[in-house]
Structure formats: C-alpha cells, structure tokens
Design a protein around this motif. Structure first.
Motif, PDB file in Angstrom:
ATOM      1  N   PHE A 110      -0.600  -4.674  12.258  1.00  0.00           N
ATOM      2  CA  PHE A 110      -1.159  -5.113  10.969  1.00  0.00           C
ATOM      3  C   PHE A 110      -1.720  -3.944  10.173  1.00  0.00           C
ATOM      4  CE2 PHE A 110      -5.067  -6.059   8.659  1.00  0.00           C
ATOM      5  CZ  PHE A 110      -4.661  -7.049   7.774  1.00  0.00           C
ATOM      6  N   TRP A 111      -2.478  -3.085  10.835  1.00  0.00           N
ATOM      7  CA  TRP A 111      -3.191  -2.021  10.120  1.00  0.00           C
ATOM      8  C   TRP A 111      -2.225  -0.996   9.537  1.00  0.00           C
ATOM      9  CZ3 TRP A 111      -8.175  -3.183   9.428  1.00  0.00           C
ATOM     10  CH2 TRP A 111      -8.726  -4.141  10.282  1.00  0.00           C
ATOM     11  N   THR A 112      -1.157  -0.720  10.240  1.00  0.00           N
ATOM     12  CA  THR A 112      -0.145   0.205   9.726  1.00  0.00           C
ATOM     13  C   THR A 112       0.659  -0.447   8.614  1.00  0.00           C
ATOM     14  OG1 THR A 112       0.032   1.270  11.891  1.00  0.00           O
ATOM     15  CG2 THR A 112       1.875   1.585  10.365  1.00  0.00           C
ATOM     16  N   GLU A 113       1.015  -1.709   8.810  1.00  0.00           N
ATOM     17  CA  GLU A 113       1.862  -2.399   7.832  1.00  0.00           C
ATOM     18  C   GLU A 113       1.141  -2.655   6.517  1.00  0.00           C
ATOM     19  OE1 GLU A 113       4.673  -4.659  11.158  1.00  0.00           O
ATOM     20  OE2 GLU A 113       3.291  -5.846   9.923  1.00  0.00           O
ATOM     21  N   MET A 114      -0.164  -2.861   6.546  1.00  0.00           N
ATOM     22  CA  MET A 114      -0.902  -3.054   5.298  1.00  0.00           C
ATOM     23  C   MET A 114      -0.803  -1.832   4.397  1.00  0.00           C
ATOM     24  SD  MET A 114      -2.385  -6.030   4.782  1.00  0.00           S
ATOM     25  CE  MET A 114      -3.791  -5.704   3.719  1.00  0.00           C
ATOM     26  N   VAL A 115      -0.908  -0.659   4.991  1.00  0.00           N
ATOM     27  CA  VAL A 115      -0.771   0.570   4.204  1.00  0.00           C
ATOM     28  C   VAL A 115       0.626   0.659   3.618  1.00  0.00           C
ATOM     29  CG1 VAL A 115      -0.812   3.096   4.286  1.00  0.00           C
ATOM     30  CG2 VAL A 115      -2.536   1.780   5.547  1.00  0.00           C
ATOM     31  N   GLN A 116       1.640   0.358   4.420  1.00  0.00           N
ATOM     32  CA  GLN A 116       3.022   0.429   3.963  1.00  0.00           C
ATOM     33  C   GLN A 116       3.290  -0.586   2.849  1.00  0.00           C
ATOM     34  OE1 GLN A 116       5.063  -0.366   7.631  1.00  0.00           O
ATOM     35  NE2 GLN A 116       4.890   1.746   8.382  1.00  0.00           N
ATOM     36  N   VAL A 117       2.836  -1.809   3.039  1.00  0.00           N
ATOM     37  CA  VAL A 117       3.108  -2.870   2.060  1.00  0.00           C
ATOM     38  C   VAL A 117       2.434  -2.577   0.735  1.00  0.00           C
ATOM     39  CG1 VAL A 117       2.628  -5.286   1.495  1.00  0.00           C
ATOM     40  CG2 VAL A 117       3.599  -4.690   3.722  1.00  0.00           C
ATOM     41  N   PHE A 118       1.183  -2.134   0.769  1.00  0.00           N
ATOM     42  CA  PHE A 118       0.496  -1.929  -0.505  1.00  0.00           C
ATOM     43  C   PHE A 118       0.872  -0.617  -1.168  1.00  0.00           C
ATOM     44  CE2 PHE A 118      -1.639  -5.676   0.801  1.00  0.00           C
ATOM     45  CZ  PHE A 118      -1.790  -6.332  -0.414  1.00  0.00           C
ATOM     46  N   ASP A 119       1.442   0.305  -0.419  1.00  0.00           N
ATOM     47  CA  ASP A 119       2.092   1.439  -1.067  1.00  0.00           C
ATOM     48  C   ASP A 119       3.332   0.956  -1.812  1.00  0.00           C
ATOM     49  OD1 ASP A 119       2.513   4.430  -1.422  1.00  0.00           O
ATOM     50  OD2 ASP A 119       4.379   3.867  -0.419  1.00  0.00           O
ATOM     51  N   TRP A 120       4.082   0.045  -1.193  1.00  0.00           N
ATOM     52  CA  TRP A 120       5.262  -0.536  -1.862  1.00  0.00           C
ATOM     53  C   TRP A 120       4.852  -1.315  -3.111  1.00  0.00           C
ATOM     54  CZ3 TRP A 120       6.215  -5.892  -2.262  1.00  0.00           C
ATOM     55  CH2 TRP A 120       7.448  -6.214  -2.871  1.00  0.00           C
ATOM     56  N   VAL A 121       3.807  -2.137  -3.008  1.00  0.00           N
ATOM     57  CA  VAL A 121       3.324  -2.886  -4.171  1.00  0.00           C
ATOM     58  C   VAL A 121       2.944  -1.924  -5.287  1.00  0.00           C
ATOM     59  CG1 VAL A 121       1.459  -4.367  -5.045  1.00  0.00           C
ATOM     60  CG2 VAL A 121       2.544  -4.891  -2.843  1.00  0.00           C
ATOM     61  N   ASP A 122       2.230  -0.870  -4.937  1.00  0.00           N
ATOM     62  CA  ASP A 122       1.757   0.094  -5.927  1.00  0.00           C
ATOM     63  C   ASP A 122       2.912   0.817  -6.606  1.00  0.00           C
ATOM     64  OD1 ASP A 122      -0.906   1.628  -6.758  1.00  0.00           O
ATOM     65  OD2 ASP A 122       0.657   3.139  -6.469  1.00  0.00           O
ATOM     66  N   GLN A 123       3.936   1.150  -5.842  1.00  0.00           N
ATOM     67  CA  GLN A 123       5.017   1.983  -6.360  1.00  0.00           C
ATOM     68  C   GLN A 123       6.159   1.195  -6.989  1.00  0.00           C
ATOM     69  OE1 GLN A 123       4.837   5.300  -6.521  1.00  0.00           O
ATOM     70  NE2 GLN A 123       2.818   5.203  -5.567  1.00  0.00           N
ATOM     71  N   THR A 124       6.226  -0.107  -6.766  1.00  0.00           N
ATOM     72  CA  THR A 124       7.344  -0.912  -7.266  1.00  0.00           C
ATOM     73  C   THR A 124       7.012  -1.471  -8.646  1.00  0.00           C
ATOM     74  OG1 THR A 124       7.940  -1.496  -4.991  1.00  0.00           O
ATOM     75  CG2 THR A 124       8.861  -2.869  -6.764  1.00  0.00           C
ATOM     76  N   ASP A 125       7.674  -0.971  -9.672  1.00  0.00           N
ATOM     77  CA  ASP A 125       7.336  -1.353 -11.041  1.00  0.00           C
ATOM     78  C   ASP A 125       7.549  -2.834 -11.305  1.00  0.00           C
ATOM     79  OD1 ASP A 125       6.589   1.231 -11.659  1.00  0.00           O
ATOM     80  OD2 ASP A 125       8.513   1.774 -12.563  1.00  0.00           O
ATOM     81  N   SER A 126       8.522  -3.438 -10.643  1.00  0.00           N
ATOM     82  CA  SER A 126       8.813  -4.849 -10.896  1.00  0.00           C
ATOM     83  C   SER A 126       7.753  -5.786 -10.319  1.00  0.00           C
ATOM     84  CB  SER A 126      10.192  -5.221 -10.343  1.00  0.00           C
ATOM     85  OG  SER A 126      10.238  -5.023  -8.941  1.00  0.00           O
ATOM     86  N   VAL A 127       6.877  -5.253  -9.470  1.00  0.00           N
ATOM     87  CA  VAL A 127       5.751  -6.035  -8.944  1.00  0.00           C
ATOM     88  C   VAL A 127       4.537  -5.750  -9.826  1.00  0.00           C
ATOM     89  CG1 VAL A 127       4.147  -6.342  -7.028  1.00  0.00           C
ATOM     90  CG2 VAL A 127       6.589  -6.061  -6.577  1.00  0.00           C
ATOM     91  N   ARG A 128       3.952  -6.798 -10.378  1.00  0.00           N
ATOM     92  CA  ARG A 128       2.805  -6.631 -11.272  1.00  0.00           C
ATOM     93  C   ARG A 128       1.496  -7.143 -10.697  1.00  0.00           C
ATOM     94  NH1 ARG A 128       5.045  -7.891 -17.408  1.00  0.00           N
ATOM     95  NH2 ARG A 128       6.875  -6.527 -17.321  1.00  0.00           N
ATOM     96  N   VAL A 129       1.579  -7.970  -9.669  1.00  0.00           N
ATOM     97  CA  VAL A 129       0.386  -8.544  -9.046  1.00  0.00           C
ATOM     98  C   VAL A 129       0.742  -8.963  -7.625  1.00  0.00           C
ATOM     99  CG1 VAL A 129       0.905 -10.829  -9.990  1.00  0.00           C
ATOM    100  CG2 VAL A 129      -1.429 -10.312  -9.310  1.00  0.00           C
ATOM    101  N   ALA A 130      -0.250  -8.933  -6.724  1.00  0.00           N
ATOM    102  CA  ALA A 130      -0.009  -9.333  -5.342  1.00  0.00           C
ATOM    103  C   ALA A 130      -0.968 -10.447  -4.939  1.00  0.00           C
ATOM    104  CB  ALA A 130      -0.179  -8.136  -4.400  1.00  0.00           C
ATOM    105  N   VAL A 131      -0.474 -11.336  -4.069  1.00  0.00           N
ATOM    106  CA  VAL A 131      -1.272 -12.416  -3.497  1.00  0.00           C
ATOM    107  C   VAL A 131      -1.267 -12.246  -1.985  1.00  0.00           C
ATOM    108  CG1 VAL A 131      -1.388 -14.905  -3.098  1.00  0.00           C
ATOM    109  CG2 VAL A 131      -0.815 -14.024  -5.382  1.00  0.00           C
ATOM    110  N   ILE A 132      -2.447 -12.323  -1.360  1.00  0.00           N
ATOM    111  CA  ILE A 132      -2.558 -12.274   0.102  1.00  0.00           C
ATOM    112  C   ILE A 132      -2.991 -13.647   0.596  1.00  0.00           C
ATOM    113  CG2 ILE A 132      -3.673 -11.218   2.090  1.00  0.00           C
ATOM    114  CD1 ILE A 132      -4.256  -8.778   0.492  1.00  0.00           C
ATOM    115  N   SER A 133      -2.268 -14.167   1.582  1.00  0.00           N
ATOM    116  CA  SER A 133      -2.634 -15.445   2.187  1.00  0.00           C
ATOM    117  C   SER A 133      -2.370 -15.364   3.686  1.00  0.00           C
ATOM    118  CB  SER A 133      -1.841 -16.598   1.558  1.00  0.00           C
ATOM    119  OG  SER A 133      -0.467 -16.502   1.909  1.00  0.00           O
ATOM    120  N   GLY A 134      -2.701 -16.437   4.399  1.00  0.00           N
ATOM    121  CA  GLY A 134      -2.465 -16.488   5.829  1.00  0.00           C
ATOM    122  C   GLY A 134      -1.505 -17.606   6.181  1.00  0.00           C
TER     123      GLY A 134
END
Length: 270
Positions: A33-57
């Motif tokens: 989880f801890w490694t993947e969170m960094v990877q995922v939110f780097d992707w969110v930050d760098q992907t122009d087509s993504v404008r907002v993120a939602v986190i759920s369980g």
C-alpha cells in the motif's frame, strides 16, 4: 491501467477513483500500500486528463489503518545497536509519511469518501485530502494512542487545521470514536450521506463539478490554499500576486468569461 496489489485504480472521465482494495482485511495498509500510494498519486499528478481524484475503500470499510503485521515485522528486524535501530525506524517512518505527502502535494484535488472503519493510519490519510465526506456509520479514531505510540504519519500535524487544536488533542489523547454526524459537526467531514451508495454517488458528483472547472484555476487554488496553511497572510498574498501575474494570461480566463456571458459551459483544455 496498471494493476496494483493493494489498490484498485479506475479513470472515469476526468476523475481518478482510487480504492483501497483489501476488503477481507478491512483495507488494512500493508507493505505494498505505502509504495503504491506514491506511485498512484504521482500518476494522478502527472496525467493531464485526470483533474480530480477520489479515495474510497472496497467492501465494508474505508480502512482499519496500518496492517499490524508490518509493525511485528519491523520489531523482528531490530539489531543490537540502538543507534542503527533508531536510524532504521526513522527512515521507515519518513517512507510511510511520503505516501500521504504524495496526496497532500498532488496538484489535483483529492476527495475522501469514508464509510465503516477509518482508524489509525486512515486518519492520517484523510487529513492529507482536500475534502472528506462520510456515511453516518463511519467510525473515526486516532487509534495509535491505544497502541502505546504517537501518530507519526500526519494526523497530529494536519488535523488541527481541520478541527482545531483542542479537539484534535482530545481525540489524540483519548482515542475515542467519532461517528459521521459528530465528524460533520467538528468539520472533519463536509457532509454525511445515508449509505455507501449515496456517498459514492454524491462524492463523484462533487468531483465532476470540480473537473468541469479550469484545471489551471483549480490547481492554482489548491497551491495557494496549501501555501497559505503553512505561511503568513502577507506571504500568501505575495505568492498569489506572483502566481496570477502568469496565470491570468491563460486562455482559460477568456473561455470562462465568454462562457459566463453566453450562459454556456466552458470546455477547458487539459
């Protein structure tokens, strides 16, 4: 879309939906989880087509916090030298902090949709998000105090800005549970929904509203809010003047004004 071990990520239009995906373990935060969170939110930050993120369980809970097997493993890795143990522990804490710093520092707004358990490390996570929404039965607790430790991944630093210093101290010292309605009264969550389905529907609607705005304006607004949290009013005013000296020259401003005048929605480039 990349496949992850502890997270499930879907892009729905301009919205990235990030789900903590260990429902059989109450979405406890394991090593991956801890490694993947960094990877995922780097992707969110760098992907122009993504404008907002939602986190759920996934399943019945948002997250029960850090997987206790990680703590047991860390204890088993100790050596005889106290100094080397201390350095190892410090480095590991900083590594875990980086997972939620990635959320806080992401240029795009991040919204938490919370149901069921949200305890321990999950409080650290939602405190790093821009907004939080919950079901009435959502269960919040700064559980670290009952584990004989101080929360060390962001709760004690970020939560006072959300609910005030005094209430943060009460919850951190006692570890008592707070449920959805009280969480809304405290300002921990913006709104309470009747059930999980209504929560996800409502949060995705809010995310869609954000995604329809100028992405430059949204990212600039988040940057200013984050900066002002940690700086004086004078510093914040100076920064926004410098920022807007550039950003007010964007085509988005012209598009927004034209859309307002014509009473039609603007279509902004990513």
């Amino acid at each position: 879309m990349h496949q992850y071990q502890s997270l499930k990520v879907e892009q729905q239009g301009a919205i990235a939906h990030v789900m903590i995906n260990r429902p059989a373990k109450a979405n406890a935060m394991d090593e991956a989880f801890w490694t993947e969170m960094v990877q995922v939110f780097d992707w969110v930050d760098q992907t122009d087509s993504v404008r907002v993120a939602v986190i759920s369980g996934a399943g019945n809970n948002f997250s029960a916090g850090i997987d206790l097997t990680m703590l047991a493993q860390a204890a088993g890795d100790m050596v005889q030298d106290v100094g080397r143990n201390a350095e190892r522990i410090r480095r590991n804490i900083l590594r875990l902090q980086a997972a939620f710093n990635a959320v806080d520092e992401c240029r795009k707004p991040v919204i938490a949709a919370i149901h069921g358990y949200c305890i321990g490390g999950a409080i650290d996570l939602i405190a790093a998000c821009d907004m939080r929404y919950a079901t009435g039965d959502a269960h919040f607790s700064i559980k670290e105090i009952d584990m004989g430790m101080a929360a060390d991944v962001g709760t004690l630093q970020r939560l006072p800005h959300l609910i005030g210093d005094g209430m943060m101290r009460e919850l951190a010292y006692t570890g008592r549970a707070v449920y959805g309605d009280e969480a809304a009264q405290l300002g921990l969550v913006n709104r309470v929904y009747a059930d999980h389905g209504a929560l996800i529907e409502g949060v995705m609607d809010i995310a869609a509203q954000i995604a329809a705005k100028s992405p430059l304006a949204i990212r600039g607004t988040k940057e200013m809010i984050r900066y002002s949290r940690d700086h004086s009013v004078a510093d914040g005013l100076n920064y926004i003047a410098t920022w807007n000296a550039a950003m007010l020259q964007s085509e988005d401003l012209k598009l927004a004004v034209a859309a307002h005048m014509s009473r039609k929605p603007a279509e902004f480039a990513d």
